[in-house]
Design an enzyme around this catalytic site. Structure first.
Site, PDB file in Angstrom:
ATOM      1  N   LYS A 123      70.785  -6.628 -21.957  1.00 34.47           N
ATOM      2  CA  LYS A 123      70.633  -6.152 -20.585  1.00 34.47           C
ATOM      3  C   LYS A 123      70.384  -4.656 -20.661  1.00 34.47           C
ATOM      4  CE  LYS A 123      72.731  -5.551 -16.121  1.00 34.47           C
ATOM      5  NZ  LYS A 123      73.904  -4.918 -15.536  1.00 34.47           N
ATOM      6  N   GLY A 184      78.703  -1.230  -8.110  1.00 32.02           N
ATOM      7  CA  GLY A 184      80.079  -1.084  -7.672  1.00 32.02           C
ATOM      8  C   GLY A 184      80.271  -0.662  -6.234  1.00 32.02           C
ATOM      9  N   ALA A 210      74.070  -6.078  -9.084  1.00 32.21           N
ATOM     10  CA  ALA A 210      74.744  -4.880  -8.546  1.00 32.21           C
ATOM     11  C   ALA A 210      74.739  -4.830  -7.022  1.00 32.21           C
ATOM     12  CB  ALA A 210      74.144  -3.593  -9.082  1.00 32.21           C
ATOM     13  N   GLY A 211      75.884  -4.419  -6.492  1.00 36.18           N
ATOM     14  CA  GLY A 211      76.022  -4.148  -5.061  1.00 36.18           C
ATOM     15  C   GLY A 211      76.563  -5.275  -4.222  1.00 36.18           C
ATOM     16  N   ASN A 232      80.283  -8.138 -10.778  1.00 36.25           N
ATOM     17  CA  ASN A 232      81.527  -7.829 -11.458  1.00 36.25           C
ATOM     18  C   ASN A 232      82.589  -7.336 -10.476  1.00 36.25           C
ATOM     19  OD1 ASN A 232      82.557  -5.263 -13.849  1.00 36.25           O
ATOM     20  ND2 ASN A 232      83.569  -7.135 -13.289  1.00 36.25           N
ATOM     21  N   THR A 233      82.306  -6.193  -9.832  1.00 40.87           N
ATOM     22  CA  THR A 233      83.301  -5.534  -8.998  1.00 40.87           C
ATOM     23  C   THR A 233      83.778  -6.424  -7.850  1.00 40.87           C
ATOM     24  OG1 THR A 233      82.181  -3.457  -9.514  1.00 40.87           O
ATOM     25  CG2 THR A 233      83.829  -3.388  -7.782  1.00 40.87           C
TER      26      THR A 233
END
Length: 281
Positions: A123, A184, A210-211, A232-233
């Site tokens: 990645k 994040g 992301a986001g 993830n977050t």
């Protein structure tokens, strides 16, 4: 009745995954939810959340893993069952193309240590903006071209830029990974128009990365036709990561099913759902 319904639901989900797998560079994966490994309170919570998600692909920041190893600390790489998971090493923390290329070379050794000798996935993250964490398009394209020529399976993280997405596809990248919003941030899908263009134009998988902060955003991305979601977050920083992991798994599956089923056509007025003929008078 409830147990029968649950069994029927699981059977239909398994059938869908079997007949509609995610394919990246001739590798087949049963899950369209990819997970990161940072920000959890502890290793136990991370491992349990990953297991509940039933993900196929887990991404790990090679720089952080190396840092932990050098200091004799345990990390998630050592605690997961890699016979059931596919490692997606990432170049997080790299500000220049040259750094990302060097980290990608290290990732090969980690893959071999885990027994994934045919794993050439990377990645690619080249981020020179430490505040907004927005990817560097020029550095990303430069590093991607080099790594593709070195036979890496490159999954580049980019802004929602349809032109760059097509350029990366044309040089041989295995997927396109446009952000929904900054890493994040939990802001969701901030540029739906461009994401839709990327999905429409792409002949390779598009992974929204992301986001994403909640299930409705993951679901929306899949309904649009995204091939997968990486997050993830949203799980790690939720009040209950294990429960959020389950929710995200179901959301991604529902969104994919909705996309394949095809939504109804919108009309400008009401339309009765029951036939008007044969009404009791």
């Amino acid at each position: 009745m409830t147990q029968d319904f649950i069994q029927a639901l699981k059977k239909s989900q398994n059938l869908l995954e079997k007949n509609d797998p995610l394919i990246i560079a001739n590798h087949t994966f049963h899950s369209r939810l990819m997970l990161g490994t940072g920000k959890y309170k502890n290793l136990k919570e991370a491992k349990e959340s990953i297991n509940i998600s039933e993900t196929s692909i887990v991404t790990v920041a090679i720089r952080r893993a190396q840092y932990a190893k050098e200091r004799g600390k345990s990390n998630l790489i050592d605690g997961l069952d890699w016979t059931k998971l596919w490692l997606l090493p990432n170049t997080a923390g790299c500000e220049k193309a040259e750094e990302a290329i060097r980290i990608a070379a290290i990732s090969e050794e980690i893959n071999k240590r885990l027994g994934q000798f045919n794993n050439r996935f990377i990645k690619l993250e080249v981020i020179s903006d430490p505040y907004n964490l927005l990817p560097d398009p020029i550095g990303t394209l430069k590093a991607a071209e080099y790594l593709v020529n070195k036979n890496f399976t490159v999954l580049p993280y980019i802004n929602a830029d349809p032109i760059l997405a097509k350029q990366l596809e044309e040089i041989g990248c295995a997927t396109i990974m446009p952000l929904g919003s900054p890493i994040g941030s939990g802001q969701g899908l901030k540029n739906l128009y461009n994401i839709q263009i990327i999905i429409s134009n792409s002949k390779i998988p598009v992974v929204i990365d992301a986001g994403i902060g909640t299930t409705s955003e993951a679901n929306k991305a899949m309904e649009l036709g995204a091939s997968a979601i990486l997050l993830n977050t949203a799980i790690a920083k939720s009040y209950n990561p294990r429960l959020m992991s389950l929710a995200m798994k179901l959301s991604v599956k529902a969104g994919r099913s909705c996309y394949l089923a095809g939504r109804m056509k919108e009309i400008s007025h009401g339309n009765p759902s029951s036939p008007l003929n044969g009404l009791v008078k």
